[in-house]
Design a protein around this motif. Sequence first.
Motif, PDB file in Angstrom:
ATOM      1  N   LEU A  98       0.838  -1.206   0.000  1.00 13.88           N
ATOM      2  CA  LEU A  98       0.000   0.000   0.000  1.00 13.88           C
ATOM      3  C   LEU A  98       0.873   1.257   0.000  1.00 13.88           C
ATOM      4  CD1 LEU A  98      -2.880   1.222   0.132  1.00 13.88           C
ATOM      5  CD2 LEU A  98      -2.683   1.186   2.628  1.00 13.88           C
TER       6      LEU A  98
ATOM      7  N   LYS B 256       1.362   4.053  -2.976  1.00  9.47           N
ATOM      8  CA  LYS B 256       1.180   5.501  -2.754  1.00  9.47           C
ATOM      9  C   LYS B 256       2.402   6.282  -3.241  1.00  9.47           C
ATOM     10  CE  LYS B 256      -2.059   5.227   1.075  1.00  9.47           C
ATOM     11  NZ  LYS B 256      -2.274   5.444   2.507  1.00  9.47           N
TER      12      LYS B 256
ATOM     13  N   GLN C  88      -0.081  -7.484  -5.059  1.00 13.45           N
ATOM     14  CA  GLN C  88      -1.014  -6.386  -4.753  1.00 13.45           C
ATOM     15  C   GLN C  88      -0.644  -5.056  -5.384  1.00 13.45           C
ATOM     16  OE1 GLN C  88      -1.188  -5.910  -0.495  1.00 13.45           O
ATOM     17  NE2 GLN C  88      -1.721  -8.042  -0.128  1.00 13.45           N
TER      18      GLN C  88
ATOM     19  N   MET D  84      -3.152  -2.041  -6.632  1.00 15.18           N
ATOM     20  CA  MET D  84      -3.355  -0.904  -5.719  1.00 15.18           C
ATOM     21  C   MET D  84      -3.025   0.414  -6.423  1.00 15.18           C
ATOM     22  SD  MET D  84      -1.996  -2.294  -2.058  1.00 15.18           S
ATOM     23  CE  MET D  84      -3.213  -2.971  -0.915  1.00 15.18           C
TER      24      MET D  84
ATOM     25  N   ARG E 218       0.822  -1.009   8.144  1.00 17.68           N
ATOM     26  CA  ARG E 218      -0.516  -1.319   8.678  1.00 17.68           C
ATOM     27  C   ARG E 218      -0.545  -2.722   9.276  1.00 17.68           C
ATOM     28  NH1 ARG E 218      -4.195   1.937   6.061  1.00 17.68           N
ATOM     29  NH2 ARG E 218      -3.192   3.858   5.413  1.00 17.68           N
ATOM     30  N   LEU E 219       0.440  -3.508   8.901  1.00 23.05           N
ATOM     31  CA  LEU E 219       0.484  -4.879   9.405  1.00 23.05           C
ATOM     32  C   LEU E 219       1.684  -5.042  10.318  1.00 23.05           C
ATOM     33  CD1 LEU E 219      -0.149  -6.930   6.103  1.00 23.05           C
ATOM     34  CD2 LEU E 219      -1.831  -6.090   7.736  1.00 23.05           C
ATOM     35  N   THR E 220       1.500  -5.795  11.382  1.00 21.57           N
ATOM     36  CA  THR E 220       2.616  -6.140  12.250  1.00 21.57           C
ATOM     37  C   THR E 220       2.887  -7.622  12.079  1.00 21.57           C
ATOM     38  OG1 THR E 220       1.638  -4.607  13.821  1.00 21.57           O
ATOM     39  CG2 THR E 220       3.455  -5.955  14.636  1.00 21.57           C
TER      40      THR E 220
ATOM     41  N   LEU F  26       3.951 -10.708  13.604  1.00 18.47           N
ATOM     42  CA  LEU F  26       4.122 -11.188  14.981  1.00 18.47           C
ATOM     43  C   LEU F  26       5.214 -12.249  15.041  1.00 18.47           C
ATOM     44  CD1 LEU F  26       0.378 -11.465  16.085  1.00 18.47           C
ATOM     45  CD2 LEU F  26       1.954  -9.556  16.416  1.00 18.47           C
TER      46      LEU F  26
ATOM     47  N   ALA G 277      -8.827  -2.810  -1.727  1.00 20.71           N
ATOM     48  CA  ALA G 277      -8.070  -2.456  -0.515  1.00 20.71           C
ATOM     49  C   ALA G 277      -7.489  -1.046  -0.632  1.00 20.71           C
ATOM     50  CB  ALA G 277      -6.959  -3.483  -0.272  1.00 20.71           C
TER      51      ALA G 277
ATOM     52  N   ASP H 220      -8.136   2.333   1.489  1.00 20.69           N
ATOM     53  CA  ASP H 220      -6.924   2.721   2.200  1.00 20.69           C
ATOM     54  C   ASP H 220      -6.570   1.717   3.312  1.00 20.69           C
ATOM     55  OD1 ASP H 220      -4.649   4.238   2.724  1.00 20.69           O
ATOM     56  OD2 ASP H 220      -5.669   5.486   4.216  1.00 20.69           O
ATOM     57  N   VAL H 221      -6.602   0.435   2.961  1.00 22.58           N
ATOM     58  CA  VAL H 221      -6.165  -0.599   3.911  1.00 22.58           C
ATOM     59  C   VAL H 221      -5.182  -1.541   3.207  1.00 22.58           C
ATOM     60  CG1 VAL H 221      -8.392  -0.504   5.093  1.00 22.58           C
ATOM     61  CG2 VAL H 221      -7.983  -2.318   3.433  1.00 22.58           C
ATOM     62  N   MET H 222      -4.365  -2.232   3.983  1.00 19.07           N
ATOM     63  CA  MET H 222      -3.445  -3.235   3.444  1.00 19.07           C
ATOM     64  C   MET H 222      -4.192  -4.556   3.326  1.00 19.07           C
ATOM     65  SD  MET H 222      -0.468  -3.675   2.270  1.00 19.07           S
ATOM     66  CE  MET H 222       0.090  -5.318   2.731  1.00 19.07           C
ATOM     67  N   GLN H 223      -4.067  -5.168   2.173  1.00 16.21           N
ATOM     68  CA  GLN H 223      -4.672  -6.482   1.999  1.00 16.21           C
ATOM     69  C   GLN H 223      -3.776  -7.559   2.625  1.00 16.21           C
ATOM     70  OE1 GLN H 223      -6.102  -7.779  -1.961  1.00 16.21           O
ATOM     71  NE2 GLN H 223      -4.630  -9.427  -1.708  1.00 16.21           N
TER      72      GLN H 223
ATOM     73  N   GLN I  47      -0.650  -9.234  12.012  1.00 16.91           N
ATOM     74  CA  GLN I  47      -1.776  -8.605  12.680  1.00 16.91           C
ATOM     75  C   GLN I  47      -2.080  -7.309  11.944  1.00 16.91           C
ATOM     76  OE1 GLN I  47      -1.027  -7.441  16.772  1.00 16.91           O
ATOM     77  NE2 GLN I  47      -3.107  -8.059  17.301  1.00 16.91           N
ATOM     78  N   SER I  48      -3.328  -7.085  11.640  1.00 14.18           N
ATOM     79  CA  SER I  48      -3.714  -5.887  10.885  1.00 14.18           C
ATOM     80  C   SER I  48      -4.209  -4.790  11.814  1.00 14.18           C
ATOM     81  CB  SER I  48      -4.819  -6.255   9.892  1.00 14.18           C
ATOM     82  OG  SER I  48      -5.418  -5.086   9.396  1.00 14.18           O
ATOM     83  N   LYS I  49      -3.718  -3.565  11.572  1.00 17.43           N
ATOM     84  CA  LYS I  49      -4.176  -2.419  12.367  1.00 17.43           C
ATOM     85  C   LYS I  49      -5.318  -1.697  11.676  1.00 17.43           C
ATOM     86  CE  LYS I  49       0.481  -1.368  14.075  1.00 17.43           C
ATOM     87  NZ  LYS I  49       1.589  -1.329  13.141  1.00 17.43           N
ATOM     88  N   ASP I  50      -5.642  -2.117  10.440  1.00  9.90           N
ATOM     89  CA  ASP I  50      -6.667  -1.417   9.679  1.00  9.90           C
ATOM     90  C   ASP I  50      -8.064  -1.669  10.237  1.00  9.90           C
ATOM     91  OD1 ASP I  50      -5.124  -0.110   7.669  1.00  9.90           O
ATOM     92  OD2 ASP I  50      -4.788  -2.050   6.705  1.00  9.90           O
TER      93      ASP I  50
END
Lengths: 248, 311
Positions: free
Chosen positions: A94, A98, A125, A129, A213-215, A217, B102, B106-109, B136-139
Amino acid sequence: MKVLVPVKRVLDYNVKPRVKADGTGVDLANVKMSMNPFDEIAVEEAIRLKDKGVTEIVVVSIGELKAQETLRTALAMGADRAILITSEEKVEPLGVAKLLKAVVDEEKPDLVILGKQAIDDDNNQTGQMLAGLLGVGQATFASKVELTADSVTVTREVDGGLETEKLKLPAVVTTDLRLNEPRYASLPNIMKAKSKPLATKTAAEYGVDVSPRLTTLKVTEPGKRQAGVKVADVDELVMKLKAMGVAK
Amino acid sequence: MSVLVWVEHDGKAVKDATLAAVTAAARLGEVEALVAGQGVDGVAQEAAKIAGVTKVLVADDASLGHALAENVAPLVVELMGSRDAFVAPATTTGKNIAPRVAALLDVMQISEVLSVESADTFTRPIYAGNAIATVQSKDGKKVLTIRGTAFEKAAAEGGSAAIEQVSAKGDQGLSSFEGSEIAQNARPELTSAKIIVSGGRALGSEEQFHQLIDPLADALGAGVGASRAAVDAGYAPNDYQVGQTGKIVAPEVYVAVGISGAIQHLAGMKDSKTIIAINKDEDAPIFQVADLGLVGDLFKVVPELTEKLAV
């Protein structure tokens, strides 16, 4: 006509990835890195379009400073100039999309050609995107690209066969394996590529927020398969297949 | 959580990949199914019967006839205004549409999800399946594509969802469908076949591929696959390809004939329940993952095997 080709530096496809013992990721220290194979195909396609009206090929990469090497490879293949956008942190698709949108807004290419996926994250993706953010047409998994002054006709590899779509330019195309056979850069071209322009910028200069946006783990090894047995001959294989209920 | 599932179909019937996506979606919350296309009443009726689906949204419009991402994405984005997750099977259609959705949200797929650990945590394969990442997604909204072989299929019968029409957003004028060439294949579809017989470069030619692999597949009632080397050499069509860049399969039995077992190929089939390898090179990497291995010349072994199975 101008073509933009984003390229990514990834673990070489021949190297077997090793998961770090602490589960934080894949060990990338002291391993061979190369241009993502699908991106090589994208660069090659852009070069082949040069006798079909393409006048300039700009390659762009996002990541650490070492991605310069990847850009030089693209320049040696035949791209005209390069842009490196450095980022300390790993940028997700993402964020990459951008940043690429910002580059597209600045460079105004008629066509953007990307690989269909990077072989490290296997996301598939970024191209889609980018097309979405730009509000332009997308043709993913391309195995054939025909360019005219105002449109691009793309044959796509889809489940079950092939599909052909026509997109209004500007547009985004992502490459599949069978699109072409990328060329090797010759030594003279590698030398020449050293003097081609390579601009270095930072993600912050484009004013794009690329915070993840993703962590992640943890990263683990996939389950190992049990070692199997070798059968002596066809009769034994048939017997085993029958025992499994696979054969009558 | 309310979840919108993309129904994969060919205009006539719901594709199996949808059923696995419904199972994954049901782990997140209440499942609504979206049937988009042209003349899709029959598909909608079928989707309404899938166990676990509470509502079927039908968008029937000429602009959606070929599931062009440019025309489908605005529809999904609008529907996502009041929903929390969009789930699509990781088919070529799903992979084409979901990332566009996505980005517009405005989110990560999260691609090729293998398991749903919680409402925001998922596992997925990276590096051609050589590592599994837990992410883990924060979106606020989730967009996922589901690896079909990683989830049980929801029952195709037993549900009785209400069907509701929704309006398409029209042709965005960015792209048009020009035609398709769908390979004719009377055998079971690769991604849902229980048994697959796959051929590699060692087959030597297209003729020998068909002479050896097809009868063996027919004797086992199997689907036919191929390695990238075999496809690149022209022995088999593109859509036969099993691997990181082709189809991901996990049948009960996978028979690899003349396939060495490069990591890119293993990425597409190593979750098969039983792997059988036939190869003349006893050091071929395929034997490291094979449950049953037969070292021998495939030109002798395969006809013999086919004959003995046919009896």
